[in-house]
Design a protein around this motif. Sequence first.
Motif, PDB file in Angstrom:
ATOM      1  N   CYS A  20       0.817  -1.210   0.000  1.00 62.97           N
ATOM      2  CA  CYS A  20       0.000   0.000   0.000  1.00 62.97           C
ATOM      3  C   CYS A  20       0.849   1.257   0.000  1.00 62.97           C
ATOM      4  N   THR A  21       0.382   2.253  -0.739  1.00 62.57           N
ATOM      5  CA  THR A  21       0.957   3.587  -0.740  1.00 62.57           C
ATOM      6  C   THR A  21      -0.033   4.497  -0.038  1.00 62.57           C
ATOM      7  N   TYR A  22       0.459   5.287   0.914  1.00 58.77           N
ATOM      8  CA  TYR A  22      -0.392   6.157   1.734  1.00 58.77           C
ATOM      9  C   TYR A  22      -0.174   7.613   1.339  1.00 58.77           C
ATOM     10  N   PHE A  23      -1.278   8.371   1.326  1.00 57.01           N
ATOM     11  CA  PHE A  23      -1.258   9.763   0.897  1.00 57.01           C
ATOM     12  C   PHE A  23      -1.689  10.684   2.032  1.00 57.01           C
ATOM     13  N   SER A  24      -1.298  11.961   1.934  1.00 54.53           N
ATOM     14  CA  SER A  24      -1.561  12.921   3.002  1.00 54.53           C
ATOM     15  C   SER A  24      -3.040  13.265   3.153  1.00 54.53           C
ATOM     16  N   ASP A  25      -3.788  13.248   2.039  1.00 51.79           N
ATOM     17  CA  ASP A  25      -5.212  13.603   2.109  1.00 51.79           C
ATOM     18  C   ASP A  25      -5.967  12.999   0.930  1.00 51.79           C
ATOM     19  N   GLU A  26      -7.236  13.352   0.815  1.00 51.63           N
ATOM     20  CA  GLU A  26      -8.095  12.750  -0.210  1.00 51.63           C
ATOM     21  C   GLU A  26      -7.749  13.153  -1.639  1.00 51.63           C
ATOM     22  N   SER A  27      -6.816  14.085  -1.822  1.00 52.31           N
ATOM     23  CA  SER A  27      -6.401  14.441  -3.188  1.00 52.31           C
ATOM     24  C   SER A  27      -5.451  13.394  -3.784  1.00 52.31           C
ATOM     25  N   TYR A  28      -4.873  12.522  -2.927  1.00 58.87           N
ATOM     26  CA  TYR A  28      -3.981  11.445  -3.366  1.00 58.87           C
ATOM     27  C   TYR A  28      -2.819  11.961  -4.219  1.00 58.87           C
ATOM     28  N   THR A  29      -2.241  13.115  -3.824  1.00 55.09           N
ATOM     29  CA  THR A  29      -1.133  13.676  -4.588  1.00 55.09           C
ATOM     30  C   THR A  29       0.200  13.612  -3.843  1.00 55.09           C
ATOM     31  N   GLN A  34       4.841   4.086   2.461  1.00 61.02           N
ATOM     32  CA  GLN A  34       4.635   2.859   1.686  1.00 61.02           C
ATOM     33  C   GLN A  34       4.972   1.671   2.580  1.00 61.02           C
ATOM     34  N   TYR A  35       4.134   0.655   2.519  1.00 62.12           N
ATOM     35  CA  TYR A  35       4.338  -0.560   3.314  1.00 62.12           C
ATOM     36  C   TYR A  35       4.017  -1.776   2.462  1.00 62.12           C
ATOM     37  N   GLY A  36       4.865  -2.787   2.522  1.00 66.40           N
ATOM     38  CA  GLY A  36       4.666  -4.028   1.783  1.00 66.40           C
ATOM     39  C   GLY A  36       6.002  -4.577   1.318  1.00 66.40           C
ATOM     40  N   ARG A  37       6.041  -5.098   0.097  1.00 70.48           N
ATOM     41  CA  ARG A  37       7.274  -5.658  -0.474  1.00 70.48           C
ATOM     42  C   ARG A  37       7.407  -5.196  -1.916  1.00 70.48           C
ATOM     43  N   ILE A  44       9.435  -3.182   2.265  1.00 69.37           N
ATOM     44  CA  ILE A  44       9.333  -1.733   2.145  1.00 69.37           C
ATOM     45  C   ILE A  44       8.472  -1.259   3.318  1.00 69.37           C
ATOM     46  N   ALA A  45       8.993  -0.378   4.138  1.00 74.03           N
ATOM     47  CA  ALA A  45       8.239   0.134   5.289  1.00 74.03           C
ATOM     48  C   ALA A  45       8.800   1.494   5.672  1.00 74.03           C
ATOM     49  N   TRP A  46       8.093   2.535   5.284  1.00 73.07           N
ATOM     50  CA  TRP A  46       8.526   3.872   5.660  1.00 73.07           C
ATOM     51  C   TRP A  46       7.312   4.792   5.711  1.00 73.07           C
ATOM     52  N   GLY A  47       7.408   5.832   6.509  1.00 74.73           N
ATOM     53  CA  GLY A  47       6.402   6.876   6.540  1.00 74.73           C
ATOM     54  C   GLY A  47       5.233   6.599   7.452  1.00 74.73           C
ATOM     55  N   THR A  48       4.120   7.234   7.124  1.00 79.58           N
ATOM     56  CA  THR A  48       2.913   7.234   7.939  1.00 79.58           C
ATOM     57  C   THR A  48       1.779   6.516   7.217  1.00 79.58           C
TER      58      THR A  48
END
Length: 66
Positions: A20-29, A34-37, A44-48
């Motif tokens: 999964c890739t995580y975004f700051s808000d609903e604009s997805y920009t 990112q978490y997974g492989r 891969i595991a970094w961020g929020t």
Amino acid sequence: MVGTTALLAPSSEAAPGANCTYFSDESYTTVVGQYGRDCCNNPIAWGTKTPHHECGGCFTCTPPPP
């Protein structure tokens, strides 16, 4: 015919083991995590983690740590 039932994770949570890739808000920009492989099976595991995410596929391969 035999039916099958799929169990789906709630839309606010990623399925265990999902990439999964995580975004700051609903604009997805703005990517904030990112978490997974990756496609080479490196973790891969970094961020929020946020409620705003997209999951699926694998991330681009990164070299493994030395």
